[in-house]
Design an enzyme around this catalytic site. Structure first.
Site, PDB file in Angstrom:
ATOM      1  N   THR A  28      18.604  82.399  51.979  1.00 33.50           N
ATOM      2  CA  THR A  28      19.528  83.455  52.390  1.00 33.50           C
ATOM      3  C   THR A  28      20.820  83.330  51.589  1.00 33.50           C
ATOM      4  OG1 THR A  28      18.619  83.537  54.626  1.00 33.50           O
ATOM      5  CG2 THR A  28      20.863  84.364  54.341  1.00 33.50           C
ATOM      6  N   THR A  31      22.710  84.660  46.060  1.00 29.59           N
ATOM      7  CA  THR A  31      21.795  84.294  44.973  1.00 29.59           C
ATOM      8  C   THR A  31      20.344  84.484  45.402  1.00 29.59           C
ATOM      9  OG1 THR A  31      23.436  82.642  44.339  1.00 29.59           O
ATOM     10  CG2 THR A  31      21.344  82.570  43.202  1.00 29.59           C
ATOM     11  N   ASP A  81      16.267  78.658  47.137  1.00 28.03           N
ATOM     12  CA  ASP A  81      17.480  79.030  47.875  1.00 28.03           C
ATOM     13  C   ASP A  81      18.703  78.637  47.061  1.00 28.03           C
ATOM     14  OD1 ASP A  81      19.094  79.982  49.892  1.00 28.03           O
ATOM     15  OD2 ASP A  81      18.533  78.469  51.373  1.00 28.03           O
ATOM     16  N   GLY A  82      19.829  79.186  47.431  1.00 27.51           N
ATOM     17  CA  GLY A  82      21.084  78.855  46.785  1.00 27.51           C
ATOM     18  C   GLY A  82      21.791  77.724  47.500  1.00 27.51           C
ATOM     19  N   ALA A  83      23.051  77.486  47.132  1.00 23.29           N
ATOM     20  CA  ALA A  83      23.875  76.463  47.764  1.00 23.29           C
ATOM     21  C   ALA A  83      25.336  76.850  47.603  1.00 23.29           C
ATOM     22  CB  ALA A  83      23.628  75.090  47.147  1.00 23.29           C
ATOM     23  N   LYS A  94      25.255  73.869  52.495  1.00 23.64           N
ATOM     24  CA  LYS A  94      24.670  75.196  52.647  1.00 23.64           C
ATOM     25  C   LYS A  94      25.086  75.756  54.000  1.00 23.64           C
ATOM     26  CE  LYS A  94      20.364  75.668  51.702  1.00 23.64           C
ATOM     27  NZ  LYS A  94      20.715  77.010  51.145  1.00 23.64           N
ATOM     28  N   GLY A  96      26.805  78.980  54.226  1.00 24.81           N
ATOM     29  CA  GLY A  96      27.832  80.007  54.152  1.00 24.81           C
ATOM     30  C   GLY A  96      27.335  81.343  54.676  1.00 24.81           C
ATOM     31  N   GLY A  97      26.034  81.566  54.550  1.00 26.76           N
ATOM     32  CA  GLY A  97      25.431  82.795  55.069  1.00 26.76           C
ATOM     33  C   GLY A  97      24.981  82.688  56.513  1.00 26.76           C
ATOM     34  N   GLU A 103      17.028  77.390  57.188  1.00 26.41           N
ATOM     35  CA  GLU A 103      16.913  76.889  55.816  1.00 26.41           C
ATOM     36  C   GLU A 103      16.509  75.420  55.805  1.00 26.41           C
ATOM     37  OE1 GLU A 103      20.255  79.836  53.752  1.00 26.41           O
ATOM     38  OE2 GLU A 103      20.804  77.803  54.371  1.00 26.41           O
TER      39      GLU A 103
END
Length: 220
Positions: A28, A31, A81-83, A94, A96-97, A103
């Site tokens: 999520t 990115t 996934d992003g970071a 992780k 922020g969303g 996750e």
């Protein structure tokens, strides 16, 4: 190359890690959204996806990608996934969303965790980005007091409820010198669902979008 272009380059590079004919876990955030757009181009070559949030599920389905419940599968080769921050040791912040709990669960199931970021997310030490902590609503005040004892400054994320029906405290000021130890200590506070430190299960590969192209960083 602007930041969004660097993110997209990393998202596109992650396709090389997707196993054709299998299910891919999808994260999520900004990115991850770009990765979904890239994944749509090969949707007929994957069995489907597991989504880390309701938002991600809707985005995947809008591209015609079948979404599975995690309980329906027994094997997932890759999670992408992003970071918000990542170190050379592949430890991350992780959440922020707001999808940190799901996750963390999906990354635990995946055989490989591929992190996709732009170069601004690479740091030597975690902690500049506020650390998200997901808490049971009735425990918010208690958990906040315990976080203050750890020298953190927790702030409730206003107007936000996670997909699990919980609240998030964003914690500033923590000295994260030992991410693995702090992740464990925070999770032992009664009322904490989980926290945004991904150190006990770090990324296996990080694809970093830079002005000079995508750099690959691997776990030692």
């Amino acid at each position: 190359m602007i930041q969004d272009e660097m993110k997209r380059a990393a998202a596109r590079a992650a396709l090389e890690h997707v196993v054709e004919g299998r299910i891919v876990g999808v994260g999520t955030g900004s990115t991850a959204k770009l990765f979904i757009e890239e994944l749509a181009g090969m949707k007929d070559r994957v069995a489907g996806a597991v989504a880390s949030s309701e938002d991600t599920k809707k985005r995947l389905e809008s591209h015609g990608i079948r979404v599975f419940d995690l309980n329906e599968i027994t094997d997932m080769p890759v999670y992408v996934d992003g970071a918000d921050e990542i170190t050379p040791r592949m430890h991350m912040i992780k959440g922020g969303g707001g999808a940190l709990t799901r996750e963390k669960i999906i990354s635990a199931v995946a055989g490989k965790f591929v992190c996709i970021v732009d170069g601004t997310k690479l740091v030597e030490h975690l902690g500049h980005f506020p650390l998200p902590v997901e808490v049971i609503p009735m425990a918010s005040a208690y958990v906040a007091r315990e976080l203050v004892k750890l020298a953190g400054t927790p702030v409730a994320r206003e107007g936000f409820v996670t997909d699990n029906g919980n609240h998030i405290l964003d914690v500033r000021g923590l000295r994260i010198l030992d991410p693995v130890d702090l992740e464990t200590r925070l999770n032992q506070i009664a009322g904490v669902v989980t926290n945004g430190l991904f150190a006990r299960r770090p990324a296996d590969v990080c694809l970093i979008g830079t002005p000079d192209g995508v750099r690959t960083m691997s776990a030692d």
